[in-house]
Motif scaffolding. Structure first.
Motif, PDB file in Angstrom:
ATOM      1  N   TYR A   1      -7.556  54.588  31.852  1.00 22.53           N
ATOM      2  CA  TYR A   1      -7.809  54.425  30.377  1.00 22.53           C
ATOM      3  C   TYR A   1      -7.148  52.977  30.072  1.00 22.53           C
ATOM      4  O   TYR A   1      -6.129  52.628  30.856  1.00 22.53           O
ATOM      5  CB  TYR A   1      -7.059  55.235  29.610  1.00 22.53           C
ATOM      6  CG  TYR A   1      -7.812  56.935  29.546  1.00 22.53           C
ATOM      7  CD1 TYR A   1      -8.952  57.053  28.569  1.00 22.53           C
ATOM      8  CD2 TYR A   1      -7.529  57.908  30.653  1.00 22.53           C
ATOM      9  CE1 TYR A   1      -9.606  58.347  28.727  1.00 22.53           C
ATOM     10  CE2 TYR A   1      -8.311  58.970  30.415  1.00 22.53           C
ATOM     11  CZ  TYR A   1      -9.191  59.174  29.796  1.00 22.53           C
ATOM     12  OH  TYR A   1      -9.984  60.363  29.672  1.00 22.53           O
TER      13      TYR A   1
ATOM     14  N   ARG B   1      -9.182  53.809  25.409  1.00 22.42           N
ATOM     15  CA  ARG B   1     -10.665  53.608  25.755  1.00 22.42           C
ATOM     16  C   ARG B   1     -10.526  54.236  27.296  1.00 22.42           C
ATOM     17  O   ARG B   1     -10.072  53.574  28.303  1.00 22.42           O
ATOM     18  CB  ARG B   1     -10.969  52.235  25.814  1.00 22.42           C
ATOM     19  CG  ARG B   1     -12.605  51.925  26.139  1.00 22.42           C
ATOM     20  CD  ARG B   1     -13.053  50.803  25.810  1.00 22.42           C
ATOM     21  NE  ARG B   1     -13.311  50.795  24.383  1.00 22.42           N
ATOM     22  CZ  ARG B   1     -13.814  50.031  23.447  1.00 22.42           C
ATOM     23  NH1 ARG B   1     -14.233  48.867  24.098  1.00 22.42           N
ATOM     24  NH2 ARG B   1     -14.206  50.264  22.432  1.00 22.42           N
TER      25      ARG B   1
ATOM     26  N   THR C   1      -6.099  52.397  20.197  1.00 24.32           N
ATOM     27  CA  THR C   1      -7.196  52.763  20.885  1.00 24.32           C
ATOM     28  C   THR C   1      -6.821  53.162  22.310  1.00 24.32           C
ATOM     29  O   THR C   1      -5.877  52.696  22.904  1.00 24.32           O
ATOM     30  CB  THR C   1      -8.275  51.533  21.226  1.00 24.32           C
ATOM     31  OG1 THR C   1      -7.603  50.616  21.858  1.00 24.32           O
ATOM     32  CG2 THR C   1      -8.801  50.983  19.924  1.00 24.32           C
TER      33      THR C   1
END
Length: 126
Positions: A118, A98, A96
């Motif tokens: 992030y 994000r 991921t």
């Protein structure tokens, strides 16, 4: 290569595709505006019993010298789009990436600074 080094290299490559933006691993001694600095870290363990993993932060800090932050905000949007399509990371699987936060401010010298942060979670691909 550590997870941070691999993620930083992948992000540098993606951001270098943005026309007119200088991209660096750390603060440059001299650079033409606009430019971006890409930093990865700190890293923490995100492993499980059958694989090695890391959780880390990725920060992109953009600098521009202009009257208004119009160009900086456009570059920040382009950087977000470029990182949103981030795929291959050498030796690691990017599980991921994000978005955490962004901010725009002007420093005492009149330079606009935009930061994008992030959270990345990665597993060793070996």
């Amino acid at each position: 290569m550590s997870a941070g080094e691999a993620l930083q290299a992948a992000a540098l490559g993606a951001l270098r595709e943005i026309e007119g933006l200088g991209v660096y691993e750390g603060p440059p001694a001299q650079a033409a505006f606009p430019y971006a600095i890409v930093e990865a870290g700190p890293e923490s363990d995100w492993s499980h019993k059958s694989g090695e993993g890391r959780e880390l932060r990725l920060a992109v800090v953009l600098h521009d010298k202009s009257e208004r932050p119009v160009r900086l905000k456009a570059l920040m949007a382009a950087a977000e789009a470029a990182l949103g399509g981030l795929g291959a990371v050498a030796g690691w699987q990017l599980v991921t990436l994000r978005f955490m936060r962004s901010r725009t401010a002007r420093d005492a010298k009149g330079i606009w600074v935009g930061s994008i942060e992030y959270r990345a979670r990665m597993m060793r691909a070996d």
